[in-house]
Each structure stands twice: as structure tokens, then as C-alpha cells.
Design a protein around this motif. Structure first.
Motif, PDB file in Angstrom:
ATOM      1  N   VAL A   1       0.962  -1.149  -0.055  1.00 23.02           N
ATOM      2  CA  VAL A   1       0.068  -0.002  -0.026  1.00 23.02           C
ATOM      3  C   VAL A   1       0.882   1.194  -0.177  1.00 23.02           C
ATOM      4  O   VAL A   1       0.813   2.296  -0.733  1.00 23.02           O
ATOM      5  CB  VAL A   1      -1.135   0.148   1.214  1.00 23.02           C
ATOM      6  CG1 VAL A   1      -1.519   1.321   1.372  1.00 23.02           C
ATOM      7  CG2 VAL A   1      -2.167  -1.224   0.982  1.00 23.02           C
ATOM      8  N   ASN A   2       1.920   1.194   0.729  1.00 18.47           N
ATOM      9  CA  ASN A   2       2.865   2.314   0.962  1.00 18.47           C
ATOM     10  C   ASN A   2       3.724   2.704  -0.323  1.00 18.47           C
ATOM     11  O   ASN A   2       3.830   3.858  -0.787  1.00 18.47           O
ATOM     12  CB  ASN A   2       3.724   2.230   1.875  1.00 18.47           C
ATOM     13  CG  ASN A   2       2.959   2.671   3.270  1.00 18.47           C
ATOM     14  OD1 ASN A   2       2.367   3.536   3.408  1.00 18.47           O
ATOM     15  ND2 ASN A   2       2.954   1.838   4.392  1.00 18.47           N
ATOM     16  N   ALA A   3       3.904   1.437  -1.243  1.00 16.10           N
ATOM     17  CA  ALA A   3       4.518   1.741  -2.567  1.00 16.10           C
ATOM     18  C   ALA A   3       3.682   2.348  -3.319  1.00 16.10           C
ATOM     19  O   ALA A   3       4.127   3.295  -4.318  1.00 16.10           O
ATOM     20  CB  ALA A   3       5.182   0.347  -3.036  1.00 16.10           C
ATOM     21  N   ILE A   4       2.406   1.811  -3.536  1.00 13.96           N
ATOM     22  CA  ILE A   4       1.383   2.393  -4.249  1.00 13.96           C
ATOM     23  C   ILE A   4       1.445   4.084  -4.013  1.00 13.96           C
ATOM     24  O   ILE A   4       1.204   4.778  -5.021  1.00 13.96           O
ATOM     25  CB  ILE A   4       0.069   1.654  -4.320  1.00 13.96           C
ATOM     26  CG1 ILE A   4       0.183   0.305  -4.718  1.00 13.96           C
ATOM     27  CG2 ILE A   4      -1.039   2.561  -4.817  1.00 13.96           C
ATOM     28  CD1 ILE A   4      -1.093  -0.479  -4.405  1.00 13.96           C
TER      29      ILE A   4
ATOM     30  N   GLU B   1       1.831   9.493  -5.696  1.00 20.47           N
ATOM     31  CA  GLU B   1       1.442  10.604  -4.676  1.00 20.47           C
ATOM     32  C   GLU B   1       1.647  11.881  -5.431  1.00 20.47           C
ATOM     33  O   GLU B   1       0.978  13.019  -5.367  1.00 20.47           O
ATOM     34  CB  GLU B   1       2.353  10.754  -3.595  1.00 20.47           C
ATOM     35  CG  GLU B   1       3.702  11.162  -3.581  1.00 20.47           C
ATOM     36  CD  GLU B   1       4.382  11.057  -2.251  1.00 20.47           C
ATOM     37  OE1 GLU B   1       3.719  10.939  -1.237  1.00 20.47           O
ATOM     38  OE2 GLU B   1       5.273  11.130  -2.067  1.00 20.47           O
ATOM     39  N   HIS B   2       2.633  12.025  -6.636  1.00 19.88           N
ATOM     40  CA  HIS B   2       2.745  13.151  -7.344  1.00 19.88           C
ATOM     41  C   HIS B   2       2.027  13.184  -8.547  1.00 19.88           C
ATOM     42  O   HIS B   2       2.047  14.235  -9.235  1.00 19.88           O
ATOM     43  CB  HIS B   2       4.334  13.248  -7.655  1.00 19.88           C
ATOM     44  CG  HIS B   2       5.153  13.369  -6.558  1.00 19.88           C
ATOM     45  ND1 HIS B   2       4.988  14.502  -5.407  1.00 19.88           N
ATOM     46  CD2 HIS B   2       6.167  12.599  -5.907  1.00 19.88           C
ATOM     47  CE1 HIS B   2       6.099  14.321  -4.621  1.00 19.88           C
ATOM     48  NE2 HIS B   2       6.545  13.132  -4.677  1.00 19.88           N
TER      49      HIS B   2
ATOM     50  N   ARG C   1      -6.347   1.372  -8.850  1.00 23.50           N
ATOM     51  CA  ARG C   1      -6.112   0.175  -9.920  1.00 23.50           C
ATOM     52  C   ARG C   1      -4.922  -0.752  -9.373  1.00 23.50           C
ATOM     53  O   ARG C   1      -5.038  -1.786  -9.440  1.00 23.50           O
ATOM     54  CB  ARG C   1      -5.971   0.844 -11.311  1.00 23.50           C
ATOM     55  CG  ARG C   1      -7.070   1.261 -12.089  1.00 23.50           C
ATOM     56  CD  ARG C   1      -6.840   1.632 -13.602  1.00 23.50           C
ATOM     57  NE  ARG C   1      -5.509   2.567 -13.682  1.00 23.50           N
ATOM     58  CZ  ARG C   1      -5.838   3.930 -13.387  1.00 23.50           C
ATOM     59  NH1 ARG C   1      -7.052   4.295 -13.591  1.00 23.50           N
ATOM     60  NH2 ARG C   1      -4.676   4.673 -13.841  1.00 23.50           N
ATOM     61  N   LEU C   2      -3.978   0.188  -9.081  1.00 27.05           N
ATOM     62  CA  LEU C   2      -2.788  -0.729  -8.687  1.00 27.05           C
ATOM     63  C   LEU C   2      -3.109  -1.602  -7.475  1.00 27.05           C
ATOM     64  O   LEU C   2      -2.619  -2.743  -7.247  1.00 27.05           O
ATOM     65  CB  LEU C   2      -1.726   0.404  -8.371  1.00 27.05           C
ATOM     66  CG  LEU C   2      -1.001   1.068  -9.666  1.00 27.05           C
ATOM     67  CD1 LEU C   2       0.072   2.241  -9.132  1.00 27.05           C
ATOM     68  CD2 LEU C   2      -0.177   0.000 -10.429  1.00 27.05           C
ATOM     69  N   LEU C   3      -3.851  -1.179  -6.339  1.00 21.16           N
ATOM     70  CA  LEU C   3      -4.366  -1.868  -5.147  1.00 21.16           C
ATOM     71  C   LEU C   3      -5.068  -3.036  -5.663  1.00 21.16           C
ATOM     72  O   LEU C   3      -4.912  -3.929  -5.131  1.00 21.16           O
ATOM     73  CB  LEU C   3      -5.236  -0.851  -4.034  1.00 21.16           C
ATOM     74  CG  LEU C   3      -5.471  -1.687  -3.021  1.00 21.16           C
ATOM     75  CD1 LEU C   3      -4.339  -2.293  -2.123  1.00 21.16           C
ATOM     76  CD2 LEU C   3      -6.300  -0.895  -2.266  1.00 21.16           C
ATOM     77  N   ASP C   4      -5.935  -2.865  -6.753  1.00 23.44           N
ATOM     78  CA  ASP C   4      -6.736  -3.990  -7.086  1.00 23.44           C
ATOM     79  C   ASP C   4      -5.852  -5.013  -7.959  1.00 23.44           C
ATOM     80  O   ASP C   4      -5.858  -6.168  -7.656  1.00 23.44           O
ATOM     81  CB  ASP C   4      -7.680  -3.686  -8.148  1.00 23.44           C
ATOM     82  CG  ASP C   4      -8.830  -2.773  -7.698  1.00 23.44           C
ATOM     83  OD1 ASP C   4      -9.196  -3.028  -6.563  1.00 23.44           O
ATOM     84  OD2 ASP C   4      -9.442  -2.133  -8.382  1.00 23.44           O
TER      85      ASP C   4
END
Length: 193
Positions: free
Chosen positions: A162-165, A170-171, A180-183
Motif C-alpha cells: 500500500v505504501n509503495a502504491i 502521490e505526485h 487500480r494498482l491496489l486492485d
């Protein structure tokens, strides 16, 4: 050692200033990240720089207070999901909450990953990092016992994902990409059907 505002009673006007500073800091940190201008926070709170520094002698002390309340609310959400949903669904729903929280708390991701200037930010008296880790661990173990998650997944794996996502997106200001990345990550940790 000086007492923190949480440890001693404050006069009513000092309490109002404290609360205005924290509210302004939450807004400014959400927009500008953990390196936001303290002068801007004081301006938005309607106090002078000296008043801000009297309550919060360091940037770190202000960040700790801002993050503490948000972490408690996030952990309460974990308990709510566990009570209302199946174990696997509860974990996934909470990971989505954590993903949203990380995006809204720019700077938190690097703190959790321990690679930023405030790398141990969440290691304070209330031990926010431990609270997040415990909430994630309880949900993870419940999902694994229910057979809905791969058995080798560890709590730190989930927090790192989650933190990598959050760090990667973030920018970009693209919450849809973070979702989408979390999915994609969630598909990877679920048990194959």
C-alpha cells in the motif's frame, strides 16, 4: 523535558489555538505533504509563528499529533470491517481505506517504510505504527484462517504494498491509478479459485 499539550490542562484560549493549529496542519499537510510550510499553517490557523512553536516546538511534534488522530480512526475502521464483513472482504476493504489514507497523508508512506527524514515519525508514545501493524495483522490472520488469502503473505508485505502504491502515485494526483494498482495487488494475494 517539557510537558506536551496532551499531558497538561490548557487555558481555553490556548486550547482553541492548539485546535486551530492542528486543523490547519491537517489541511496543509494533506495538500503540501509533510514538508509543508509551518508559516502557512500558522497563517491559516490565525496565529503567529511563536504561538505555533509554543505548542509545537518542532515540525515532528506537529506531525505526530496530526497523524495520531488519523491513525486511531483508521484502526477503528479495521475493527468495523471485521465486525461487518467476511474476513477476506474485511481485509480488502481496510486496505482500500489505508490506500486512501496514505494518499491523503502524503509523507506517511515514507514514514511507514522508514526511509524518510522523519523515518521513525510513527514511533511515538502512542506507537501509531504498531497500531496500524496490529490492525493489519488481525485482519490478515483472519483472512488467512478463512482461506481467502495466500498463507505466505505477511503483515509487512501488505503495508509495504500500500505504501509503495502511495509513493508511486502521490505526485500524479491520480487516485484512480492508486486504486487500480491496489486492485492488482489484491488479486495477487487472494487464494486462487
Amino acid at each position: 523535558m517539557t510537558e506536551s499539550p496532551r499531558q497538561r490542562p490548557m487555558r481555553a484560549d490556548a486550547r482553541r489555538n492548539y485546535e486551530r493549529i492542528v486543523a490547519a496542519a491537517q489541511e496543509v499537510f494533506a495538500v503540501d505533504g509533510a514538508d509543508a510550510s509551518l508559516e502557512e499553517i500558522a497563517r491559516r490557523a490565525g496565529v503567529g509563528s511563536a504561538t505555533l512553536h509554543r505548542h509545537f516546538p518542532t515540525r515532528r511534534s506537529l506531525l505526530e499529533v496530526v497523524f495520531h488522530d488519523r491513525v486511531e480512526a483508521l484502526c477503528a475502521r479495521a475493527r468495523e470491517h471485521a465486525e461487518r464483513s467476511a474476513p477476506g472482504d474485511a481485509l480488502i476493504a481496510w486496505l482500500r481505506d489505508l490506500n486512501i489514507y496514505a494518499a491523503a497523508s502524503r509523507g506517511l508512506a515514507s514514514s511507514l517504510l522508514r526511509d524518510g527524514r522523519d523515518a521513525d515519525l510513527l514511533q511515538q508514545n502512542d506507537d501509531c505504527r504498531a497500531m496500524i501493524t496490529a490492525a493489519a495483522g488481525e485482519l490478515l490472520h483472519g483472512a488467512q484462517r478463512a482461506g481467502s488469502l495466500r498463507p505466505g503473505v505477511q503483515t509487512e508485505d501488505l503495508l509495504t504494498l500500500v505504501n509503495a502504491i502511495s509513493l508511486a502515485t502521490e505526485h500524479h494526483g491520480d487516485d484512480a491509478q492508486a486504486n487500480r494498482l491496489l486492485d492488482l495487488a489484491v488479486d495477487g494475494i487472494r487464494m486462487p479459485r
